[in-house]
Design a protein around this motif. Structure first.
Motif, PDB file in Angstrom:
ATOM      1  N   PRO A  57       0.947  -1.230  -0.250  1.00  0.00           N
ATOM      2  CA  PRO A  57      -0.011   0.092  -0.111  1.00  0.00           C
ATOM      3  C   PRO A  57       1.092   1.431   0.031  1.00  0.00           C
ATOM      4  CG  PRO A  57       0.058  -1.022   2.162  1.00  0.00           C
ATOM      5  CD  PRO A  57       0.613  -1.889   1.241  1.00  0.00           C
ATOM      6  N   SER A  58       0.139   2.326  -0.605  1.00  0.00           N
ATOM      7  CA  SER A  58       0.774   3.606  -0.684  1.00  0.00           C
ATOM      8  C   SER A  58       0.441   4.216   0.952  1.00  0.00           C
ATOM      9  CB  SER A  58       0.328   4.399  -1.844  1.00  0.00           C
ATOM     10  OG  SER A  58       0.576   3.852  -3.010  1.00  0.00           O
ATOM     11  N   GLU A  59       1.438   5.368   1.370  1.00  0.00           N
ATOM     12  CA  GLU A  59       1.029   5.919   2.423  1.00  0.00           C
ATOM     13  C   GLU A  59       0.971   7.349   2.160  1.00  0.00           C
ATOM     14  OE1 GLU A  59       3.071   6.711   6.768  1.00  0.00           O
ATOM     15  OE2 GLU A  59       2.849   4.502   6.096  1.00  0.00           O
ATOM     16  N   VAL A  60      -0.054   8.150   2.738  1.00  0.00           N
ATOM     17  CA  VAL A  60      -0.016   9.659   2.586  1.00  0.00           C
ATOM     18  C   VAL A  60       1.107  10.295   3.542  1.00  0.00           C
ATOM     19  CG1 VAL A  60      -1.386  11.697   3.006  1.00  0.00           C
ATOM     20  CG2 VAL A  60      -2.672   9.599   2.167  1.00  0.00           C
ATOM     21  N   VAL A  61       1.715  11.031   3.021  1.00  0.00           N
ATOM     22  CA  VAL A  61       2.910  11.816   3.360  1.00  0.00           C
ATOM     23  C   VAL A  61       2.814  13.359   3.346  1.00  0.00           C
ATOM     24  CG1 VAL A  61       5.515  12.040   3.567  1.00  0.00           C
ATOM     25  CG2 VAL A  61       4.434   9.751   3.168  1.00  0.00           C
ATOM     26  N   SER A  62       2.818  14.254   4.331  1.00  0.00           N
ATOM     27  CA  SER A  62       2.667  15.428   3.999  1.00  0.00           C
ATOM     28  C   SER A  62       4.148  16.099   3.422  1.00  0.00           C
ATOM     29  CB  SER A  62       2.599  16.097   5.200  1.00  0.00           C
ATOM     30  OG  SER A  62       2.707  17.532   5.113  1.00  0.00           O
ATOM     31  N   PRO A  63       3.840  16.935   2.523  1.00  0.00           N
ATOM     32  CA  PRO A  63       5.037  17.246   1.648  1.00  0.00           C
ATOM     33  C   PRO A  63       5.733  18.528   2.639  1.00  0.00           C
ATOM     34  CG  PRO A  63       3.021  18.591   0.642  1.00  0.00           C
ATOM     35  CD  PRO A  63       2.550  17.376   1.616  1.00  0.00           C
ATOM     36  N   LYS A  64       5.194  19.078   3.572  1.00  0.00           N
ATOM     37  CA  LYS A  64       5.854  19.989   4.382  1.00  0.00           C
ATOM     38  C   LYS A  64       7.087  19.218   5.564  1.00  0.00           C
ATOM     39  CE  LYS A  64       1.436  22.719   4.680  1.00  0.00           C
ATOM     40  NZ  LYS A  64       0.345  22.850   5.394  1.00  0.00           N
ATOM     41  N   PHE A  65       7.931  20.160   5.408  1.00  0.00           N
ATOM     42  CA  PHE A  65       8.942  19.382   6.273  1.00  0.00           C
ATOM     43  C   PHE A  65       9.541  20.395   7.110  1.00  0.00           C
ATOM     44  CE2 PHE A  65      13.609  18.211   6.844  1.00  0.00           C
ATOM     45  CZ  PHE A  65      13.435  17.150   7.600  1.00  0.00           C
ATOM     46  N   SER A  66       9.859  20.531   8.338  1.00  0.00           N
ATOM     47  CA  SER A  66      10.325  21.527   9.017  1.00  0.00           C
ATOM     48  C   SER A  66      12.016  21.370   9.449  1.00  0.00           C
ATOM     49  CB  SER A  66       9.750  21.776  10.301  1.00  0.00           C
ATOM     50  OG  SER A  66      10.245  22.421  11.143  1.00  0.00           O
ATOM     51  N   TRP A  67      12.760  21.945   8.352  1.00  0.00           N
ATOM     52  CA  TRP A  67      14.032  21.644   8.784  1.00  0.00           C
ATOM     53  C   TRP A  67      14.644  22.238   9.753  1.00  0.00           C
ATOM     54  CZ3 TRP A  67      16.950  18.162   5.702  1.00  0.00           C
ATOM     55  CH2 TRP A  67      18.414  18.426   5.831  1.00  0.00           C
ATOM     56  N   SER A  68      15.283  21.394  10.696  1.00  0.00           N
ATOM     57  CA  SER A  68      16.080  21.683  11.951  1.00  0.00           C
ATOM     58  C   SER A  68      17.384  21.994  12.119  1.00  0.00           C
ATOM     59  CB  SER A  68      15.353  20.653  13.056  1.00  0.00           C
ATOM     60  OG  SER A  68      15.927  19.575  12.638  1.00  0.00           O
ATOM     61  N   SER A  69      18.176  21.733  11.025  1.00  0.00           N
ATOM     62  CA  SER A  69      19.609  21.880  11.284  1.00  0.00           C
ATOM     63  C   SER A  69      20.138  23.403  10.560  1.00  0.00           C
ATOM     64  CB  SER A  69      20.253  20.511  10.480  1.00  0.00           C
ATOM     65  OG  SER A  69      21.642  20.914  10.492  1.00  0.00           O
ATOM     66  N   LYS A  70      20.551  24.160  11.559  1.00  0.00           N
ATOM     67  CA  LYS A  70      21.332  25.267  10.959  1.00  0.00           C
ATOM     68  C   LYS A  70      22.774  25.107  10.780  1.00  0.00           C
ATOM     69  CE  LYS A  70      18.081  28.017  13.752  1.00  0.00           C
ATOM     70  NZ  LYS A  70      16.760  28.260  13.292  1.00  0.00           N
ATOM     71  N   GLU A  71      23.343  24.223  11.010  1.00  0.00           N
ATOM     72  CA  GLU A  71      24.920  24.003  10.781  1.00  0.00           C
ATOM     73  C   GLU A  71      25.212  23.273   9.471  1.00  0.00           C
ATOM     74  OE1 GLU A  71      23.301  22.433  13.759  1.00  0.00           O
ATOM     75  OE2 GLU A  71      23.615  24.428  14.607  1.00  0.00           O
ATOM     76  N   TRP A  72      24.060  22.422   8.871  1.00  0.00           N
ATOM     77  CA  TRP A  72      24.257  22.004   7.711  1.00  0.00           C
ATOM     78  C   TRP A  72      24.155  22.697   6.340  1.00  0.00           C
ATOM     79  CZ3 TRP A  72      21.643  19.432   3.394  1.00  0.00           C
ATOM     80  CH2 TRP A  72      22.328  18.657   2.449  1.00  0.00           C
ATOM     81  N   PRO A  73      25.096  22.924   5.558  1.00  0.00           N
ATOM     82  CA  PRO A  73      25.148  24.062   4.627  1.00  0.00           C
ATOM     83  C   PRO A  73      24.542  23.301   3.262  1.00  0.00           C
ATOM     84  CG  PRO A  73      27.376  22.943   4.659  1.00  0.00           C
ATOM     85  CD  PRO A  73      26.524  22.274   5.823  1.00  0.00           C
ATOM     86  N   GLY A  74      24.095  22.268   3.172  1.00  0.00           N
ATOM     87  CA  GLY A  74      23.701  21.651   2.009  1.00  0.00           C
ATOM     88  C   GLY A  74      24.767  21.212   0.922  1.00  0.00           C
ATOM     89  N   LEU A  75      24.634  20.848  -0.307  1.00  0.00           N
ATOM     90  CA  LEU A  75      25.563  20.435  -1.248  1.00  0.00           C
ATOM     91  C   LEU A  75      25.417  21.418  -2.461  1.00  0.00           C
ATOM     92  CD1 LEU A  75      25.163  16.485  -1.269  1.00  0.00           C
ATOM     93  CD2 LEU A  75      26.985  17.890  -0.106  1.00  0.00           C
ATOM     94  N   ARG A  76      26.584  21.857  -3.292  1.00  0.00           N
ATOM     95  CA  ARG A  76      26.409  22.740  -4.363  1.00  0.00           C
ATOM     96  C   ARG A  76      26.035  21.667  -5.488  1.00  0.00           C
ATOM     97  NH1 ARG A  76      32.354  23.752  -4.407  1.00  0.00           N
ATOM     98  NH2 ARG A  76      32.187  21.923  -5.505  1.00  0.00           N
ATOM     99  N   LEU A  77      25.185  22.062  -6.383  1.00  0.00           N
ATOM    100  CA  LEU A  77      24.805  21.100  -7.401  1.00  0.00           C
ATOM    101  C   LEU A  77      25.809  20.353  -8.039  1.00  0.00           C
ATOM    102  CD1 LEU A  77      22.031  20.455  -8.984  1.00  0.00           C
ATOM    103  CD2 LEU A  77      22.689  22.362 -10.367  1.00  0.00           C
ATOM    104  N   GLU A  78      26.927  20.765  -8.476  1.00  0.00           N
ATOM    105  CA  GLU A  78      28.127  20.149  -8.708  1.00  0.00           C
ATOM    106  C   GLU A  78      28.542  18.786  -7.902  1.00  0.00           C
ATOM    107  OE1 GLU A  78      28.722  23.444  -7.925  1.00  0.00           O
ATOM    108  OE2 GLU A  78      27.632  24.054  -9.921  1.00  0.00           O
ATOM    109  N   GLU A  79      28.094  18.899  -6.622  1.00  0.00           N
ATOM    110  CA  GLU A  79      28.333  17.524  -5.843  1.00  0.00           C
ATOM    111  C   GLU A  79      27.228  16.373  -6.064  1.00  0.00           C
ATOM    112  OE1 GLU A  79      29.919  18.649  -1.913  1.00  0.00           O
ATOM    113  OE2 GLU A  79      30.085  20.613  -2.747  1.00  0.00           O
ATOM    114  N   PHE A  80      26.216  16.842  -6.476  1.00  0.00           N
ATOM    115  CA  PHE A  80      25.100  15.952  -6.484  1.00  0.00           C
ATOM    116  C   PHE A  80      25.100  14.623  -7.522  1.00  0.00           C
ATOM    117  CE2 PHE A  80      22.765  18.914  -4.027  1.00  0.00           C
ATOM    118  CZ  PHE A  80      21.738  18.451  -3.799  1.00  0.00           C
ATOM    119  N   ILE A  81      24.916  13.505  -7.319  1.00  0.00           N
ATOM    120  CA  ILE A  81      24.848  12.483  -8.133  1.00  0.00           C
ATOM    121  C   ILE A  81      23.398  11.646  -8.007  1.00  0.00           C
ATOM    122  CG2 ILE A  81      25.350  10.070  -8.526  1.00  0.00           C
ATOM    123  CD1 ILE A  81      28.109  10.895  -7.461  1.00  0.00           C
TER     124      ILE A  81
END
Length: 134
Positions: A91-115
């Motif tokens: 079965p599929s499960e309903v998931v809210s698309p809202k996400f409260s990001w809580s980490s202020k330290e993580w800078p994310g990745l540059r697009l060039e680093e994505f695979i």
């Protein structure tokens, strides 16, 4: 998709314990939502333009599990599901698309680093499981 198509496909939780469901199935004669959790029931989807089916279901929120009952024959997982907790055939499960990001330290990745590699787990291996892909 033309300008008359829907804004989204799959399940979109709304306010007040309601969820909007939309699926594209141009060859289907009928589609029902088969809610299996928290309470089992069937809800018909209304056929619209260009093969789209739609409904807003009451008493369905994040965590609810469901199938699409196509032409009164078989339960099918939602092809636009955000979560398949029991695998691609469950079965599929309903998931809210809202996400409260809580980490202020993580800078994310540059697009060039994505695979990014997209596969359909159900057809990638004979077993059709995430474990088999690994």
């Amino acid at each position: 998709m033309s300008g008359v198509g829907p804004a989204h496909l799959g399940a979109l939780p709304l306010e007040e314990n309601r969820t909007e469901f939309r699926v594209w199935a141009p060859h289907a004669k009928s589609i029902e939502l088969h809610i299996i959790e928290p309470e089992e029931r069937f809800i018909p989807l209304t056929a619209g333009q260009e093969g789209y089916y739609h409904t807003v279901a009451e008493r369905v929120d994040s965590g609810s599990r469901y199938y699409l009952w196509v032409d009164g024959e078989k339960d099918r997982p939602d092809p636009a599901s955000r979560f398949q907790p029991q695998g691609v055939h469950g079965p599929s499960e309903v998931v809210s698309p809202k996400f409260s990001w809580s980490s202020k330290e993580w800078p994310g990745l540059r697009l060039e680093e994505f695979i990014i590699y997209e596969i359909h787990v159900g057809t990638f291996t004979d077993e059709g499981t995430f474990a088999a892909v690994i």
